[in-house]
Scaffold this motif. Structure first.
Motif, short mmCIF file in Angstrom:
data_model
loop_
_atom_site.label_atom_id
_atom_site.label_comp_id
_atom_site.label_asym_id
_atom_site.label_seq_id
_atom_site.Cartn_x
_atom_site.Cartn_y
_atom_site.Cartn_z
N LYS A 44 0.85 -1.19 0.00
CA LYS A 44 0.00 0.00 0.00
C LYS A 44 0.89 1.24 0.00
O LYS A 44 1.90 1.28 0.71
N TYR A 45 0.50 2.21 -0.79
CA TYR A 45 1.30 3.45 -0.80
C TYR A 45 0.42 4.64 -1.16
O TYR A 45 -0.69 4.49 -1.68
N SER A 46 0.91 5.84 -0.83
CA SER A 46 0.27 7.05 -1.33
C SER A 46 1.34 7.90 -1.98
O SER A 46 2.52 7.83 -1.60
N TYR A 47 0.95 8.67 -2.99
CA TYR A 47 1.94 9.46 -3.73
C TYR A 47 1.33 10.81 -4.07
O TYR A 47 0.24 10.90 -4.61
N ASP A 48 2.07 11.90 -3.71
CA ASP A 48 1.54 13.24 -3.96
C ASP A 48 2.37 14.01 -4.99
O ASP A 48 2.29 15.23 -5.07
N GLY A 49 3.18 13.30 -5.76
CA GLY A 49 4.02 13.96 -6.75
C GLY A 49 5.38 14.35 -6.21
O GLY A 49 6.27 14.73 -6.96
N ARG A 50 5.57 14.26 -4.89
CA ARG A 50 6.87 14.58 -4.28
C ARG A 50 7.36 13.43 -3.40
O ARG A 50 8.52 13.09 -3.43
N ASN A 51 6.44 12.88 -2.63
CA ASN A 51 6.79 11.84 -1.67
C ASN A 51 5.98 10.57 -1.91
O ASN A 51 4.78 10.64 -2.14
N LEU A 52 6.69 9.47 -1.86
CA LEU A 52 6.06 8.16 -2.00
C LEU A 52 6.07 7.52 -0.61
O LEU A 52 7.13 7.17 -0.09
N ARG A 53 4.85 7.47 0.01
CA ARG A 53 4.76 6.95 1.38
C ARG A 53 4.26 5.51 1.31
O ARG A 53 3.15 5.26 0.86
N ILE A 54 5.13 4.60 1.76
CA ILE A 54 4.86 3.17 1.59
C ILE A 54 4.63 2.52 2.96
O ILE A 54 5.40 2.75 3.90
N LEU A 55 3.57 1.71 3.01
CA LEU A 55 3.34 0.91 4.20
C LEU A 55 3.97 -0.46 3.94
O LEU A 55 3.58 -1.16 3.00
N LEU A 56 4.96 -0.82 4.74
CA LEU A 56 5.65 -2.10 4.53
C LEU A 56 4.74 -3.26 4.94
O LEU A 56 3.72 -3.05 5.59
N ASP A 57 5.14 -4.49 4.57
CA ASP A 57 4.27 -5.62 4.86
C ASP A 57 4.25 -6.00 6.34
O ASP A 57 3.38 -6.71 6.81
N ARG A 58 5.26 -5.48 7.07
CA ARG A 58 5.30 -5.73 8.52
C ARG A 58 6.28 -4.74 9.13
O ARG A 58 6.87 -3.92 8.43
#
Ligand SMILES: [Zn+2]
Length: 842
Positions: free
Chosen positions: A101-115
C-alpha cells in the motif's frame, strides 16, 4: 559543484536582490531550523534498470531498493520521488513481488511495509515508474524550473548544431526526479544502473562498467556498478556520442569523455588529472579511494561542474580549442576543485546542506593547494587573494559558513561557502602549520569515511592532532559571520628604542581573535614576532634600535580582513623589494598606482614591476591595467616598456594586455602591429589587437571582424568580434544584427551578447527598429527560467535597459527613452549595476 561564469556574476548580484525580495516575500524561512534529515530508514543498495523515450523526454525505470530501519523498528518507508508516474510498489521476497500500500503526492512516496522491520533488518522494495523531468508538479502547480534532475538535450536531433545527450544533475535534491530514493546527503548507497540506449551512444555512470549487452534491436544495455557507498545526490548517468580518451593512475582508469572533434585536445584540457590525483592522495594521506575517475563534458549543463562520484560532469566551456589552450587552460581550477571533492564531499559527505562547508570550502581550497603545488607559491597566493576579494566584494558578511537558516538549499552555494571558507582553511593551515593540517584532514577522512559528517567532526580531528582546543576558531569562523575590518598604524620612539603597532578593529559587533605575524625590517634584517589580537584596540610594542624600514603586519598575508594601513610610498617600495610575497608586491603596486602621476618614485616602482622577471604573468598584467595612460608623464615613461612587452614577453596573455594598453595611445603608427597581431594564433592577442584597431580605425576593424565572423573561432576573439560588429556597424545593419541576437538560444552566449546589442541600440534612431530591439531584450528577460531571472534581473534592468534609457534621454530621443522605461518595473527597488565577469568559472 562549481558554478559557471554566468552564475558567478549572477551570484554577486543575487545577494542584494534576494534580500530585497525576501523583505517583500515571506520571511518564514528565517524561523525554520534546517537540521539534518532524521534517519528512519537507511539506504543500503540501489539497483536501477532504465530506458529512455526521446520523443517524450521520459525515462522508464525499475528500481530495486534495499533498505533497513536505521535504529528504531518501523513499518513504513518514505521515499522522495519528484514528478513521477508510479506503476507498481512491491516488497520482494524470494523473487516474488507482493504489492504494498502506498500514497503518492508527486513529491513523496509513502509506503506501508508488509510488517514492522527491526533496526538494521534489510528489506527490498521494487518500484516500477516513469520519470517525467519536464513535468514536475509542485503543490498542483507546474514549475518551470532549471532543476529537473534528468535532462534531455536536443532529444529529437532537430538542432543540427547540437549533439543529442542525456545527463543528470543530483545536487542538491534532484536525483529523486529520476529514481525514488531518500534524497538526503546523510544517506549512502551502493548502486548498480543498467541503461538501455541506442547503439551509437556511449554511457557513463558511477563505478565500473560491469557489462555491455547488445540487444539485437539497435540498442545496447550497459551496466555500471558502484560497490562503495556514496550519497544519493552523487549518483549520475550520461548518454551521448563521445570520444573516450584514457589515462591511468596506479592501474585505475582515468578517462575523459569529450565530443569527437575535441579528442585530440582532451589531454591538453584534462591531462593533468593523474598528477592531481597523486597530489591530493599524497596530501590527504588517503590514496584515491574510488575504482576509476572519469570526466565528461555535457551540453547546456546548468552549472560549472559536478563531482559525481568517479564521474565528474563539466560544462561544455571546458572544451577549449588549441588556440584557447595556447593562452591558458581556464578549466584547470575546475578540474582540481571537482577532483578534491572525491575526498571532501564524496568519501566524507556533509550531513546536511547547512554543513556544506565540509564539501565546498575544502574543494575551493583544493584549487589554491593545487596552484601552489603545480605553479609555485605566487600562483597559490594569487588564487587565495583573488578568492578572498570575491568574498569581500560579495557583501555576504552577515552569513555564517555553517548556516542553519536558509530559504532554499540551492542558495547555500554562495561566496561565503566557497571563497570565504577556502580562505578560513588557509588561515587554519597557517595557524597549525602544514604537517598538523594534513594529519588532521587525514584523521577526519579516516574517522568518517563512507559516512556523513558535520563541521564539529572536522574540529575534533584538528583538536586530536594538535592537542589544542579549537572551539574559539570554529565558533568565530565557521559558526559566526563577518570578518575583521582593521586599521593598522605604527610609531617609532627613539628614546625608548621601541616600535609600536596599533591595531584597531573597526567593524561593528564582535571583536575577532586572531594570531598573526608582525615582521620588522631594519635594512636587510627581518625579525618576525607572532602576536595575538583580541581587543578593539591592541597596541603592541617591539624593540627596535633604529626606525624600521618597514613594519609588515600579517607577514604571511593570509588574514581574512579588510584593512587600512598607513604606510608611506617609501615603506611600500621597501615592501615590494624585501617582503616579496605576491600580496606584498600587489599592495605596493596598488599604492604606487594611486600616486603614479604625482611621484616619480611611484612611477619607477611601476616600471620595475613591469619588468620584474619574478612575476607570474598575473601581476604583470595587473600593473598594465593600473597604468594611467591619460596622464602624459605616465604615458611617456611607460610607452617603450609597453611596446616591448607587447612584442617580446614570452606569455601571450601579457602580450595581449600590452597590446590592449597600446590601444589607449590612439597612435596611427601602431596600426601595422595591430593588423599583424589580429592574425596571431593566441586568441587573447588577436582579440586585444582587434579592439585596439577599432579605437584607431573603426572601419578597418569592422571589416576585419566581418571577415573573421565566417571563421570558426572561440573564446576571447569571438567576443571581440561580436563587440566590434555591434560597436561599429551602421544602423542599416539592424535586421541582420537583430536576427543574430534573436537566433541565439537562451543561454550564456545570448546573455553575453546583451551588452554589445544594447550598445548598438544606443545608435539606432529608427523608432520602429529601436522598439523591436528593446522587445527582443525584454522577451529574453521575461522568458528566462525563474531562478536565472531572479539572478539576472538587476543586471538586465539596471546595466542594460536603464543605461539605454539614460543614453537616449541625453541624446534627446525622449520617446525612445520613455519606451524603455515602460518596460522596466514600475518602482525598481534596485538599479544594480552588475558587470559581466571575464573570470574563469567559480
Ligand atoms: Zn564544488
Amino acid at each position: 559543484m562549481k558554478n559557471i561564469t554566468i552564475a558567478a556574476f549572477l551570484l554577486c548580484s543575487i545577494v542584494c536582490f534576494s534580500q530585497n525580495r525576501d523583505s517583500i516575500q515571506s520571511e518564514a524561512w528565517k524561523k525554520i531550523y534546517r537540521a539534518s534529515a532524521t534517519r528512519i530508514n537507511d539506504l543500503v543498495h540501489t539497483k536501477l534498470d532504465v530506458s529512455f523515450d526521446y520523443s517524450k523526454s521520459w525515462m522508464y525505470g525499475k528500481a530495486w531498493i534495499t533498505l533497513h530501519p536505521h535504529f528504531y523498528a518501523t513499518d513504513s518507508l518514505n521515499l522522495d520521488a519528484k514528478g513521477m508516474k508510479i506503476n507498481e510498489v512491491s516488497m520482494i521476497k524470494g523473487g516474488r513481488h507482493s504489492p504494498l500500500k502506498y500514497s503518492y503526492d508527486g513529491r513523496n512516496l509513502r509506503i506501508l511495509l508488509d510488517r514492522t522491520y527491526a533496526g538494521g533488518e534489510n528489506y527490498l522494495v521494487f518500484i516500477d515508474y516513469v520519470a517525467k523531468p519536464n513535468d514536475i508538479n509542485v503543490k498542483g502547480r507546474k514549475v518551470i524550473s532549471v532543476d529537473k534532475g534528468l535532462y534531455f538535450i536536443n532529444p529529437m536531433g532537430t538542432d543540427k548544431n547540437k549533439p543529442t545527450q542525456i545527463w543528470t544533475q543530483g545536487e542538491t535534491e534532484w536525483n529523486s526526479v529520476w529514481f525514488p530514493t531518500i534524497d538526503k546527503p546523510n544517506q549512502k548507497t551502493t548502486d548498480e544502473i543498467s541503461m538501455t540506449v541506442p547503439d551509437q551512444y556511449q554511457t557513463l555512470s558511477n563505478g565500473i562498467l560491469a557489462s555491455q549487452k547488445n540487444n539485437g534491436d539497435g540498442t545496447r544495455t550497459d551496466t555500471w556498478e558502484m560497490n562503495l557507498p556514496h550519497a544519493p545526490y552523487l549518483v549520475m548517468m550520461a548518454v551521448g556520442e563521445y570520444a573516450i580518451i584514457k589515462d591511468s593512475y596506479k592501474g585505475k582508469e582515468v578517462s575523459y569523455y569529450v565530443e569527437k572533434e575535441y579528442a585530440p585536445l582532451a589531454r591538453k584540457i584534462f591531462g593533468q588529472t593523474p598528477e592531481m590525483i597523486a597530489f591530493f592522495s599524497r596530501i590527504t594521506g588517503i590514496d584515491y579511494p574510488w575504482p576509476k575517475y572519469a570526466q565528461i563534458v555535457c551540453r547546456d549543463y546548468i552549472s560549472g561542474a559536478m563531482e559525481n562520484t568517479t564521474a565528474t560532469v563539466h560544462h561544455e566551456t571546458a572544451q577549449q580549442d588549441d588556440r584557447q589552450l595556447l593562452d591558458e587552460n581556464r578549466w584547470e581550477f575546475g578540474i582540481a576543485h571537482e577532483l578534491f571533492h572525491q575526498w571532501f564531499g564524496n568519501y566524507v559527505t556533509a550531513e546536511s546542506w547547512s554543513n556544506l562547508t565540509l564539501n565546498e570550502s575544502l574543494a575551493d581550497f583544493g584549487e589554491t593547494l593545487w596552484m601552489e603545488y603545480k605553479h609555485g607559491k605566487d600562483a597559490g597566493d594569487e588564487e587565495n587573494y583573488k578568492q578572498m576579494h570575491r568574498y569581500l566584494q560579495s557583501e555576504s558578511a552577515e552569513k555564517e559558513l555553517v548556516r542553519f537558516y536558509y530559504k532554499d538549499p540551492d542558495q547555500m552555494f554562495d561566496p561565503v561557502i566557497y571563497t570565504k571558507g577556502g580562505r578560513i582553511l588557509n588561515m587554519l593551515r597557517n595557524f597549525v602549520r602544514d604537517s598538523a593540517f594534513y594529519k588532521s584532514l587525514n584523521l577526519y577522512l579516516t574517522t568518517n569515511k563512507f559516512q556523513s559528517a558535520e563541521a564539529h567532526d572536522l574540529r575534533l580531528a584538528f583538536e586530536e592532532v594538535t592537542g589544542q582546543d579549537l572551539n574559539w576558531f570554529w565558533n568565530q569562523w565557521f559558526y559566526g559571520s563577518g570578518h575583521p575590518i582593521i586599521d593598522i598604524s605604527d610609531e617609532y620612539d627613539s628614546a625608548s628604542q621601541t616600535a609600536k603597532v596599533i591595531i584597531k578593529q573597526t567593524q561593528g559587533g564582535k571583536i575577532f581573535r586572531f594570531s598573526t605575524a608582525v615582521d620588522i625590517y631594519q635594512g636587510s634584517e627581518k625579525k618576525r614576532y607572532k602576536v595575538w589580537t583580541d581587543q578593539k584596540v591592541d597596541t603592541l610594542t617591539f624593540p627596535a634600535t633604529s626606525k624600521p624600514d618597514l613594519i609588515n603586519f600579517d607577514g604571511d598575508k593570509l588574514l581574512l580582513c579588510e584593512k587600512t594601513e598607513h604606510k608611506s610610498l617609501e615603506n611600500y617600495i621597501f615592501q615590494y623589494h624585501h617582503a616579496g610575497l605576491y600580496v606584498d608586491r600587489r599592495e605596493a603596486i596598488d599604492y604606487a598606482a594611486g600616486v603614479q602621476g604625482k611621484d616619480p618614485e611611484a612611477l619607477n616602482l611601476l616600471k620595475t614591476a613591469m619588468k620584474d622577471p619574478e612575476h607570474r604573468d598575473g601581476l604583470k598584467i595587473y600593473v598594465l591595467q593600473k597604468l594611467d595612460i591619460a596622464n602624459d608623464a605616465v604615458k611617456q615613461a611607460v610607452e617603450p616598456l609597453i611596446t616591448d612587452l607587447a612584442t617580446h614577453d614570452p606569455k601571450s596573455l601579457v602580450r595581449a594586455e600590452a597590446i590592449k594598453t597600446m590601444g589607449k595611445f590612439k597612435q596611427d603608427s601602431y596600426k601595422p602591429l595591430f593588423l599583424t597581431s589580429i592574425k596571431d594564433s593566441s586568441y587573447a592577442i588577436a582579440a586585444s589587437a582587434l579592439l585596439a584597431l577599432g579605437a584607431l580605425d573603426s572601419v578597418a576593424a569592422l571589416d576585419v571582424a566581418n571577415q573573421l565572423t565566417a571563421q570558426h573561432v572561440k573564446g576571447e576573439l569571438s567576443e571581440a568580434i561580436i563587440e566590434t560588429v555591434y560597436m561599429y556597424s551602421n544602423e542599416s545593419e539592424f535586421d541582420s544584427l537583430a536576427a543574430r541576437f534573436n537566433l541565439l538560444p537562451e543561454g550564456y552566449a545570448k546573455f553575453k551578447l546583451l551588452e554589445p546589442f544594447a550598445n548598438f541600440l544606443k545608435r539606432v534612431k529608427n523608432p520602429d527598429n529601436f522598439r523591436k530591439g528593446i522587445d527582443m531584450i525584454v522577451s529574453y528577460r521575461d522568458s528566462m527560467p525563474s531562478l536565472f531571472q531572479e539572478f539576472a534581473l538587476p543586471y538586465i534592468n539596471g546595466s542594460i535597459l536603464n543605461e539605454l534609457a539614460l543614453a537616449k534621454q541625453s541624446s534627446g530621443l525622449t520617446e525612445q527613452s520613455a519606451y524603455v522605461h515602460s518596460k522596466l518595473p514600475a518602482k525598481p527597488k534596485h538599479q544594480e549595476s552588475g558587470e559581466i565577469s571575464e573570470e574563469t568559472p567559480q
